[in-house]
Write a protein that holds these residues in place. Structure first.
Motif, PDB file in Angstrom:
ATOM      1  N   ASN A  58      -9.238 -30.462 -14.200  1.00 35.68           N
ATOM      2  CA  ASN A  58      -8.715 -31.070 -12.967  1.00 35.68           C
ATOM      3  C   ASN A  58      -7.684 -30.219 -12.233  1.00 35.68           C
ATOM      4  OD1 ASN A  58      -6.467 -31.391 -14.641  1.00 35.68           O
ATOM      5  ND2 ASN A  58      -6.982 -33.516 -15.131  1.00 35.68           N
ATOM      6  N   GLY A  74      -7.559 -32.067 -19.037  1.00 36.76           N
ATOM      7  CA  GLY A  74      -6.474 -33.033 -18.949  1.00 36.76           C
ATOM      8  C   GLY A  74      -6.807 -34.304 -19.690  1.00 36.76           C
ATOM      9  N   ARG A  75      -5.879 -35.239 -19.588  1.00 35.05           N
ATOM     10  CA  ARG A  75      -6.095 -36.533 -20.223  1.00 35.05           C
ATOM     11  C   ARG A  75      -7.188 -37.308 -19.503  1.00 35.05           C
ATOM     12  NH1 ARG A  75      -0.333 -38.910 -19.467  1.00 35.05           N
ATOM     13  NH2 ARG A  75      -0.562 -37.642 -17.600  1.00 35.05           N
ATOM     14  N   ASP A 125      -5.597 -43.025 -18.628  1.00 39.01           N
ATOM     15  CA  ASP A 125      -4.245 -42.736 -19.114  1.00 39.01           C
ATOM     16  C   ASP A 125      -3.384 -42.141 -18.004  1.00 39.01           C
ATOM     17  OD1 ASP A 125      -4.948 -43.674 -21.579  1.00 39.01           O
ATOM     18  OD2 ASP A 125      -5.193 -41.692 -22.503  1.00 39.01           O
ATOM     19  N   LYS A 126      -3.955 -41.224 -17.260  1.00 40.47           N
ATOM     20  CA  LYS A 126      -3.223 -40.588 -16.170  1.00 40.47           C
ATOM     21  C   LYS A 126      -2.915 -41.593 -15.065  1.00 40.47           C
ATOM     22  CE  LYS A 126      -1.862 -36.837 -13.841  1.00 40.47           C
ATOM     23  NZ  LYS A 126      -0.656 -36.069 -14.228  1.00 40.47           N
ATOM     24  N   GLU A 134      -0.131 -44.015 -16.159  1.00 41.17           N
ATOM     25  CA  GLU A 134       1.200 -43.415 -16.251  1.00 41.17           C
ATOM     26  C   GLU A 134       1.751 -43.008 -14.891  1.00 41.17           C
ATOM     27  OE1 GLU A 134       3.213 -39.413 -18.201  1.00 41.17           O
ATOM     28  OE2 GLU A 134       1.687 -40.509 -19.337  1.00 41.17           O
ATOM     29  N   ASP A 135       0.916 -42.384 -14.059  1.00 43.93           N
ATOM     30  CA  ASP A 135       1.394 -41.820 -12.798  1.00 43.93           C
ATOM     31  C   ASP A 135       1.017 -42.638 -11.569  1.00 43.93           C
ATOM     32  OD1 ASP A 135       2.346 -39.762 -14.362  1.00 43.93           O
ATOM     33  OD2 ASP A 135       0.660 -38.426 -13.943  1.00 43.93           O
ATOM     34  N   VAL A 165      -4.507 -40.233  -9.848  1.00 47.88           N
ATOM     35  CA  VAL A 165      -5.123 -39.137 -10.572  1.00 47.88           C
ATOM     36  C   VAL A 165      -6.138 -38.458  -9.658  1.00 47.88           C
ATOM     37  CG1 VAL A 165      -6.875 -40.654 -11.613  1.00 47.88           C
ATOM     38  CG2 VAL A 165      -6.376 -38.451 -12.667  1.00 47.88           C
ATOM     39  N   THR A 195      -9.399 -35.796  -9.302  1.00 47.69           N
ATOM     40  CA  THR A 195     -10.511 -35.293 -10.104  1.00 47.69           C
ATOM     41  C   THR A 195     -11.289 -34.241  -9.325  1.00 47.69           C
ATOM     42  OG1 THR A 195     -12.586 -35.861 -11.220  1.00 47.69           O
ATOM     43  CG2 THR A 195     -11.960 -37.229  -9.354  1.00 47.69           C
TER      44      THR A 195
END
Length: 357
Positions: A48, A235-236, A240-241, A244-245, A248, A250
């Motif tokens: 990514n 990456g994760r 999950d990304k 958390e953030d 994301v 892609t």
């Protein structure tokens, strides 16, 4: 092609973007839609964050490419069917290096096109270079091989080391994409949509260099060709990304050039997003389309809107996601995440983003 037809084999003709334009022979209807036909079990997902990208379009025909490092042999840029390729005409042990901005991470992907004109041609792609004056046979651990009769996949010089290669006649018939995906010790290699290596316990030495060597031979009559090269960080997983953030990006959703038609290589990423939405029924997202700064501003804006909308509709129709959970919006070139002055930056800017609502 004619011989393949006589032998009862399927003939699939694609354009330079990998789009199927014709198919004949057994099972002639070749779906070019994500998740269908030969793409149903395809699971390659590009990294990514682009570390290196080169399509040789800025190099002069006859020159050695500016952004590669010369090691040995005869290498030059040539024009072939409307695009520029790197041609090697030997000799054995001819080599080049790609210098990365930092050491390869635990998870990474390598993508390049290859066409070898002789069945015995072989190249290796290694994640570290041999010592000066030495060649591929001094490399430790595992590395990647591209070949026809000798196969494509993961190999090693270590006695008793793990390896997995498969014959790859496609490489001799024309320019085909080679895709490599590594996560820790786990490695998968693909020729076009076909997975040719699947190793859970390989040993790759990481460095800030990619080393490419012709380990057989080559000549003006039987050259080897390499096409666009792209190396990216992994990456994760997307959820999950996103959790958390809140957002994301892609690189795994691909479109035909200047089109909103989704390419079948997008299958794994779309499946990950669709499954994520099915498993987390309270999750709502906005799908954003972004372009780089090349081309007309208005056209980029329209294209980004269309692409985001097509992805939204695909998830609704394919995975049964309620329309109220998905929004789409295009931003054109107005929200870059990187510079537009380098190939890597342009590719990082061409992206689909998921925003948690």
């Amino acid at each position: 092609i004619e011989q393949a037809k006589k032998d009862g084999k399927q003939v699939v003709i694609v354009d330079q973007d990998g789009e199927v334009v014709a198919a004949e022979g057994a099972d002639a209807a070749v779906p070019a839609k994500p998740g269908e036909g030969v793409w149903a079990n395809y699971d390659f997902v590009p990294g990514n964050r682009i570390l290196f990208a080169e399509d040789f379009s800025q190099d002069r025909v006859g020159d050695f490419p500016k952004r590669l490092e010369f090691v040995k042999g005869n290498w030059e840029i040539v024009e072939w069917e409307g695009q520029r390729l790197l041609r090697n005409t030997g000799p054995r042990y001819a080599a080049v290096k790609i210098v990365l901005p930092r050491e390869l991470p635990e998870s990474f992907t390598i993508e390049l096109d290859a066409h070898f004109t002789h069945g015995n041609h072989r190249m290796i792609v290694a994640t570290t270079a041999p010592e000066p004056g030495k060649y591929w046979n001094s490399l430790e651990g595992n590395f990647f091989q591209i070949g026809v009769a000798h196969g494509t996949g993961v190999t090693t010089r270590a006695k008793g080391g793990v390896e997995s290669t498969n014959r790859s006649p496609e490489v001799e018939t024309g320019l085909v994409p080679i895709r490599i995906m590594v996560d820790g010790r786990y490695a998968k290699v693909y020729v076009r949509e076909r997975r040719v290596a699947n190793i859970p316990n390989a040993e790759f030495r990481r460095s800030a260099e990619i080393y490419i060597e012709n380990i057989y031979s080559g000549s003006a009559e039987n050259p080897l060709y390499l096409g666009p090269i792209r190396i990216a960080e992994g990456g994760r997983n997307l959820y999950d990304k996103l959790a958390e953030d809140g957002r994301v990006a892609t690189q795994g959703i691909l479109f035909a050039v200047n089109s909103s038609k989704i390419r079948p290589e997008s299958t794994p990423t779309l499946e990950e997003i669709g499954t994520m939405l099915q498993e987390h029924e309270d999750l709502r997202i906005r799908i954003e389309g972004h372009t780089d700064a090349s081309g007309d501003d208005a056209s980029n804006q329209t294209l980004s809107e269309e692409r985001a909308g097509v992805v939204r509709r695909f998830l609704i129709d394919t995975y049964g996601i309620d329309e109220s959970r998905l929004e789409s919006q295009g931003f054109g070139e107005s929200s870059p995440v990187d510079t537009n002055d380098t190939p890597e930056g342009q590719q990082n800017n061409r992206r689909v983003e998921l925003i948690k609502l």
